[in-house]
Design an enzyme around this catalytic site. Structure first.
Site, PDB file in Angstrom:
ATOM      1  N   ARG A  27       0.788  -1.035   0.473  1.00 11.04           N
ATOM      2  CA  ARG A  27      -0.143   0.117  -0.314  1.00 11.04           C
ATOM      3  C   ARG A  27       0.575   1.439   0.095  1.00 11.04           C
ATOM      4  NH1 ARG A  27      -5.038  -1.042   1.493  1.00 11.04           N
ATOM      5  NH2 ARG A  27      -5.557   0.758   2.696  1.00 11.04           N
ATOM      6  N   TRP A  74       2.813   6.408   2.107  1.00 14.38           N
ATOM      7  CA  TRP A  74       3.139   6.369   0.332  1.00 14.38           C
ATOM      8  C   TRP A  74       2.486   8.027   0.278  1.00 14.38           C
ATOM      9  CZ3 TRP A  74       0.319   9.233  -3.514  1.00 14.38           C
ATOM     10  CH2 TRP A  74       0.442   8.731  -4.587  1.00 14.38           C
ATOM     11  N   GLU A 478      -3.196  -1.265 -22.326  1.00 14.69           N
ATOM     12  CA  GLU A 478      -2.767  -2.689 -20.982  1.00 14.69           C
ATOM     13  C   GLU A 478      -1.586  -2.640 -21.133  1.00 14.69           C
ATOM     14  OE1 GLU A 478      -4.140  -2.768 -17.729  1.00 14.69           O
ATOM     15  OE2 GLU A 478      -2.910  -4.110 -17.683  1.00 14.69           O
ATOM     16  N   GLU A 485       4.683   1.310 -15.460  1.00 13.13           N
ATOM     17  CA  GLU A 485       4.915   1.086 -14.908  1.00 13.13           C
ATOM     18  C   GLU A 485       5.706   0.016 -14.380  1.00 13.13           C
ATOM     19  OE1 GLU A 485       0.966  -0.429 -12.176  1.00 13.13           O
ATOM     20  OE2 GLU A 485       0.511  -1.312 -14.442  1.00 13.13           O
ATOM     21  N   HIS A 501      -2.783  10.344 -37.435  1.00 11.26           N
ATOM     22  CA  HIS A 501      -3.388  11.587 -37.264  1.00 11.26           C
ATOM     23  C   HIS A 501      -2.333  12.712 -36.487  1.00 11.26           C
ATOM     24  CE1 HIS A 501      -7.295  11.059 -39.688  1.00 11.26           C
ATOM     25  NE2 HIS A 501      -7.098   9.672 -38.680  1.00 11.26           N
ATOM     26  N   LYS A 601      -0.381  -0.542  -4.163  1.00 15.18           N
ATOM     27  CA  LYS A 601      -0.880  -1.726  -5.002  1.00 15.18           C
ATOM     28  C   LYS A 601      -3.013  -0.966  -4.885  1.00 15.18           C
ATOM     29  CE  LYS A 601      -2.499  -5.277  -6.505  1.00 15.18           C
ATOM     30  NZ  LYS A 601      -2.714  -5.671  -8.202  1.00 15.18           N
TER      31      LYS A 601
END
Ligand code: AGP
Length: 606
Positions: A27, A74, A478, A485, A501, A601
């Site tokens: 976390r 964090w 994805e 990451e 484009h 996470k």
């Protein structure tokens, strides 16, 4: 997105706090700290870096005290360093916090007039001195109730008190917090994962509630300080999921688990004997739903985009998708006949939860597609579709992505069938094809050698593109996210047809470009787009499916072929090489694959 632990026990707590903090590092892991109460004093130790660093810097084994709190951070306010690390303490109160206090600036000014001097750059410190002030005039429960009402924003709190050395206070608003029950001790934790090694009996606080935890008693209160009763849940034991086994990283293990997790998902929803889909207790009549909005963040948003293509292919339902952090601030026009589906692995993502809360406040139909069934999003949605992947520990989502798109595909099939928009023969054929998906994934996993050799090129390039059309476009996004990451290199997913484009200007000699071109209905157009980038010097990694037809193109740098299946299911197989590409790129760079820099996470702050 920080992690909190608290233990009130009849024996020293520092060892259990440290081991629980290590489970919570997913976390957040830029700093860590703990505080215990011993002989009338608050013993606070904290440092920048991982929990291991804390152990190296302090003799934690001799940190005495039967009451303590711990935190992995964090950073949201204030750089990662030992001063900003939690806990934050006054002379008589120590606090750990997950969330954001939105009125901290105003509160700091008020508290400064009371003589408090702030040591850190964090918003959390205001909580410490606010409680300290309120305890001067109020008993504990009143002081806590008053403090929580003064705070604006989100929080999960763990609080200990020098002068009340037999309890811990926990409080929750907008960030998850759970209580665990043990023998002669009780616990506070950000989620069940932190507590599972000590207990399988859990109570989740809801927003606005706080609790008082002693070694032999737990009390719960509502936001007005009134005692309430809360139910105790028994958690399933899935300890094996929390170990890497023979794998070097959780991510590697979770990639390889995908045949099993997809098989479990299929078994949970598909009755193969009768070629039927079982979605029990769906709370609405199908005629009450004429449109669907799919909402998520990051990889979960890519799942929403993938599902949009399937819903459009299989049903006549109007489908819209949105990124949760955008949806929650949009001038939404809520519609009674719209089903709002929230996709989230953790079920705790702040933006996704806030979007759900907004829909609930407008009495909308809400459904959660989640992996953690005890999570806030799962608990607060009207209906839950679990993805049954088991705990996903690696920060980069792999098996949960495949699990999310599987359940969304199954839902699209079911709704299309109920609305008579898929004929029954096609419906049963698609269910039969699904039975083969686990073995097809298994075969598609056997590409390590090819991918390992290729991955270096992506590391050496200053950037790369991932192109796809139709069903392949969400997978291109994805794949680019995975590489970003994990390897910290720029990678962009783009609709193949859009390159001309503008982004074609990015293509230069030797630039690696992944082209997803399975032999589906978009194949020919995508091959044309591929030739446009090859003509400008791109090194194309073509990912397609096995076929006897030769590929009509030259100068393709590398080709990877996944197994063949019906067009609907090709996205599952195309994802596998992209997951491995990102994994091996990061492995070659020696980066922390399970805990990439700057990430966590579960993003439980905005
Ligand atoms: C995906 O690899 C990332 N870890 C991230 O984008 C993640 O998907 C996002 O934060 C959403 O998380 P959730 O599924 O738990 O809501």
């Amino acid at each position: 997105m920080c992690g909190i632990i608290g233990i009130s026990s009849n024996k020293p707590v520092s060892a259990n706090i440290i081991s629980s903090l290590k489970k919570l590092e997913y976390r957040g892991y830029d700093s860590a700290g703990i505080a215990t109460l011993f002989e009338g004093e608050i013993k606070e130790v904290k440092s920048e870096g991982r929990v291991d660093t804390l152990e190296q810097n302090f003799d934690l084994k001799n940190l005495k005290g039967n009451i303590g709190i711990g935190h992995v951070r964090w950073a949201t306010h204030g750089v990662p360093n030992s001063v900003n690390a939690h806990p934050h303490s006054s002379h008589n109160v120590s606090v750990v916090h997950n969330g954001i206090i939105e009125n901290s600036t105003i509160l700091k000014k008020y508290l400064a007039t009371k003589g408090h001097i702030f040591k850190s750059q964090t918003d959390t410190e205001v909580i410490v001195y606010l409680i300290t002030e309120n305890l001067k005039t109020d008993e504990l429960e009143e002081a806590i109730t008053k403090t929580l009402k003064q705070l604006h924003g989100s929080f999960a709190l763990g609080i200990v008190f020098k002068d009340i050395p037999d309890l811990i206070v926990g409080a929750r608003r907008g960030s998850p917090l759970a209580v665990g029950y043990g023998p002669n001790e009780n616990y506070l934790g950000s989620d069940s994962y932190a507590l599972k090694s000590m207990t399988n009996k859990i109570t989740y606080l809801d927003d606005g509630e706080f609790c008082i935890i002693k070694k032999d008693q737990v009390l719960f209160f509502n936001e007005d300080g009134k005692k309430i009763n809360k139910k105790i849940l028994e958690l399933s034991s899935d300890e094996a999921s929390y170990e890497k086994g023979d794998f070097k990283h959780f991510m590697a293990k979770e990639i390889e688990e995908q045949p099993n997790t997809i098989e479990t998902g299929i078994k949970e929803y598909i009755d193969k004997t009768n070629s039927e889909i079982n979605i029990y207790n769906f709370p609405w009549n199908i005629n009450e739903i004429n449109s669907i909005t799919l909402i998520g963040c990051g990889t979960a948003y890519h799942s929403c985009l993938m599902a949009k293509y399937w819903f459009e292919e299989l049903t006549q339902i109007d489908i819209s998708i949105d990124i949760a952090s955008e949806f929650r601030y949009r001038k939404n026009r809520f519609k009674k006949d719209n089903l709002y589906i929230f996709v989230s692995q953790s079920g705790e993502t702040a933006d996704t939860y806030a979007a759900l809360d907004l829909c609930k406040k407008n009495n909308m139909k809400t459904c959660a597609v989640v992996n953690v069934i005890e999570s806030s999003i799962a608990r607060d949605a009207n209906f839950v579709l679990p993805i049954h992947c088991g705990p996903e520990i690696g920060v980069a989502s792999t098996k949960a992505f495949l699990g999310q798109i599987l359940i969304l595909y199954i839902l699209a099939l079911k709704l299309g069938s109920l609305r008579n928009e898929i004929n029954q023969e096609t419906f049963k054929d698609k269910i039969k094809d699904l039975q083969n998906l686990p073995s097809l994934i298994e075969k598609s996993l056997l590409i390590d050698n090819d991918i390992q050799a290729i991955s270096s090129t992506f590391n050496e390039a200053k950037g790369s593109m991932f192109l796809g059309r139709g069903f392949s476009y969400p997978i291109a996004l994805e794949g680019a996210l995975k590489l970003k990451e994990l390897s910290y290199v720029h990678a962009e997913g783009y609709p193949a047809g859009e390159m001309k484009h503008g982004p074609l200007a990015l293509i230069e000699d030797g630039m690696p470009v992944v082209v997803l071109a399975p032999r589906d209905s978009y194949y020919k157009k995508t091959i044309s787009n591929m030739q446009e980038v090859i003509a400008r010097g791109a090194k194309v990694l073509l990912i397609t499916n096995k076929s006897k037809d030769e590929i009509v193109s030259e100068n393709i740098w590398e080709t990877i072929e996944v197994e063949n299946t019906n067009d609907d299911l090709l996205p599952f197989l195309l994802t596998i090489p992209l997951q491995k590409l990102a994994y091996y790129s990061a492995l070659k760079k020696g980066y922390d694959i399970d805990k990439p820099r700057n990430l966590a996470k579960s993003v439980t702050v905005e």
